[in-house]
Design a protein around this motif. Structure first.
Motif, short mmCIF file in Angstrom:
data_model
loop_
_atom_site.label_atom_id
_atom_site.label_comp_id
_atom_site.label_asym_id
_atom_site.label_seq_id
_atom_site.Cartn_x
_atom_site.Cartn_y
_atom_site.Cartn_z
N MET A 1 -5.83 -62.14 5.35
CA MET A 1 -5.65 -60.69 5.24
C MET A 1 -5.76 -60.06 6.63
SD MET A 1 -7.63 -58.04 2.74
CE MET A 1 -6.45 -57.55 1.54
N THR A 2 -4.80 -59.21 6.97
CA THR A 2 -4.77 -58.62 8.30
C THR A 2 -5.77 -57.47 8.42
OG1 THR A 2 -3.05 -57.03 7.71
CG2 THR A 2 -2.34 -59.19 8.49
N SER A 4 -5.25 -54.51 9.45
CA SER A 4 -4.64 -53.27 8.98
C SER A 4 -4.73 -53.16 7.46
CB SER A 4 -3.19 -53.19 9.44
OG SER A 4 -2.43 -54.28 8.91
N GLU A 5 -4.60 -54.27 6.76
CA GLU A 5 -4.71 -54.26 5.30
C GLU A 5 -6.14 -53.94 4.87
OE1 GLU A 5 -1.27 -57.45 3.93
OE2 GLU A 5 -3.25 -58.19 4.55
N SER A 8 -6.69 -50.29 5.39
CA SER A 8 -6.03 -49.52 4.33
C SER A 8 -6.90 -49.45 3.08
CB SER A 8 -4.68 -50.16 4.02
OG SER A 8 -4.05 -49.49 2.93
N ILE A 9 -7.55 -50.56 2.74
CA ILE A 9 -8.46 -50.57 1.58
C ILE A 9 -9.65 -49.66 1.82
CG2 ILE A 9 -10.01 -52.04 0.24
CD1 ILE A 9 -8.04 -54.33 0.65
N GLN A 27 -12.47 -58.41 2.18
CA GLN A 27 -11.40 -59.40 2.14
C GLN A 27 -11.52 -60.29 0.90
OE1 GLN A 27 -10.98 -61.74 5.70
NE2 GLN A 27 -9.89 -63.38 4.66
#
Length: 440
Positions: A1-2, A4-5, A8-9, A27
């Motif tokens: 998982m990046t 940025s992801e 976003s969460i 994550q």
């Protein structure tokens, strides 16, 4: 998982912070969300465990189903079965009509069972059947019903300890702990503490229509040193109190201390066992540990003095006598006396009946001429305190020296220095303040 992801969460669910342990927990929650696996979230009270249950539900195929959060510790033991699995009319006093339980209502959704460690053993057996077969029976009924519910559980206690104590079913523990998620306590999140404080201060400023609270650099350091046993909930309360009560919106460290309970700011050392338990769990109090350290230092100092006396045995009698006379104050509490043979100091001998708790009275002057014929006489012993003032000061100096060496070794990284010294990070902060080493 990046990254940025993950960010976003955080924005979607209002999670603030960049601590590595927090990012890892997010994550894991995101990765397990698309599955139907049971998740066990562990963390201290107030650390934000419920937010992770919402992440799991919102990112799962069940996101359009119902989500219910239940605090198992807040429901009385006599009614928790009825609340979770429902009951039939007349099944117990007060059951005037049939009622659906949470597992029936949330069919196709997610149930968050907070404080699962407080669930009674009888209810644990019913829950295990739901997890294994998706079956339950209403209280007062014999009809088996089916449900399709995902269970996310959370606890602030060590369930393995509860299993060993017979308070929690072992089979249920392993069934719940399919995917574990650990939420870090606030004190381990470093700079996140100040980020959260600023967020709360801004929110309360808007609510009460006042200027947001600002902290001085010293106050920020003081805030991040505090242990926060109540975690995020306690930090939020502190921010709200200050937003309402402070007339000066710039708060320094002395003002901040008034909002941090003194009894929760203790920096006293504690003994850690292999399992992380404190000194009390091992049968030791803090006073016992301090006494042990002092007695060990006293014994080492006594052995050192004996060694000095033995080293002086090779010198000429006059020089040895002068050396002992000039440094007599160092040997006042030593339970040994010099022994002369053939006009030479050959060794030190223990005084009969003496112990480490006594010291010998000043000995008469011994000249070189009569040293060979001098006959040792029993010396009177008297009680004295356990430590002399000089030894106590030496202990503090040695402690300060060891702290400076540890910091230098680890390039002023206090976390690793504290680990090397065998003390907690909070204890190291207190010692730095005590010895005026905070600038290191």
């Amino acid at each position: 998982m990046t990254p940025s992801e993950i960010q976003s969460i955080k924005q979607r669910f209002g999670i603030i912070g960049n601590a590595p342990a927090l990012n890892y927990a997010i994550q894991v929650a995101a990765q397990v969300a698309p599955t139907d696996m049971t998740v066990l979230i562990t963390g201290e009270s107030g650390s934000g465990k419920e937010s992770f249950s919402k992440i799991i539900h919102a990112l799962s195929p069940r996101k359009h189903g119902q989500f219910i959060a239940i605090n198992c510790g807040a429901i009385p033991e006599g009614t928790i079965d009825s609340e979770l699995f429902g009951h039939e009319k007349g099944s117990f006093t007060g059951a005037q009509e049939a009622r659906k339980g949470y597992f029936e209502v949330t069919n196709g959704g997610t149930i968050f069972l907070d404080e699962i460690g407080e669930m009674p053993l009888g209810t644990q057996a019913r829950l295990l059947r739901v997890l294994e077969n998706g079956e339950f029976i209403r209280v007062g009924s014999s009809k088996v019903q089916k449900t399709d519910v995902r269970v996310v559980a959370a606890t602030n206690v060590n369930l393995l300890d509860a299993v060993r104590e017979g308070k929690f079913r072992e089979d249920l523990y392993y069934r719940l702990n399919t995917v574990p998620i650990t939420v870090p306590p606030l004190r381990e999140r470093g700079d996140d503490i100040y980020l959260l404080f600023r967020k709360f201060a801004t929110d309360f400023a808007e609510r009460y229509r006042v200027k947001p609270i600002a902290l001085s650099p010293e106050a920020v350091t003081e805030l991040q040193r505090f242990s926060f046993p109540g975690n995020i909930r306690q930090l939020k309360n502190v921010a709200e109190q200050m937003s309402v009560l402070e007339t000066d919106r710039e708060v320094d460290h002395s003002r901040l201390r008034q909002y941090l309970p003194a009894e929760q700011s203790s920096r006293l050392p504690m003994l850690l066992s292999a399992s992380g338990a404190g000194a009390e769990a091992n049968g030791y109090s803090e006073r016992d540990l301090l006494y042990k350290v002092l007695f060990d230092m006293r014994r080492d100092m006594t052995d050192l003095k004996k060694m000095v006396l033995d080293m002086a045995a090779g010198q000429r009698p006059a020089e040895a006598q002068e050396l002992l006379r000039q440094n007599s104050h160092l040997f006042n509490n030593l339970n040994v006396a010099p022994v002369y043979e053939n006009n030479r100091l050959t060794r030190s001998a223990p005084i009969e009946g003496s112990t480490a708790e006594y010291f010998i009275t000043p000995r008469p002057e011994i000249t070189v001429d009569d040293a060979a014929t001098y006959e040792e006489e029993p010396q009177r012993v008297e009680d004295i305190p356990h430590e002399t003032e000089e030894e106590t000061l030496s202990l503090e100096a040695k402690e300060k020296e060891m702290i400076m060496k540890a910091l230098k070794k680890h390039h002023n990284k206090r976390k690793y220095a504290a680990h090397d010294l065998g003390i907690s990070e909070r204890t190291l902060y207190r010692k730095l303040k005590q010895y005026d080493l905070e600038q290191l």
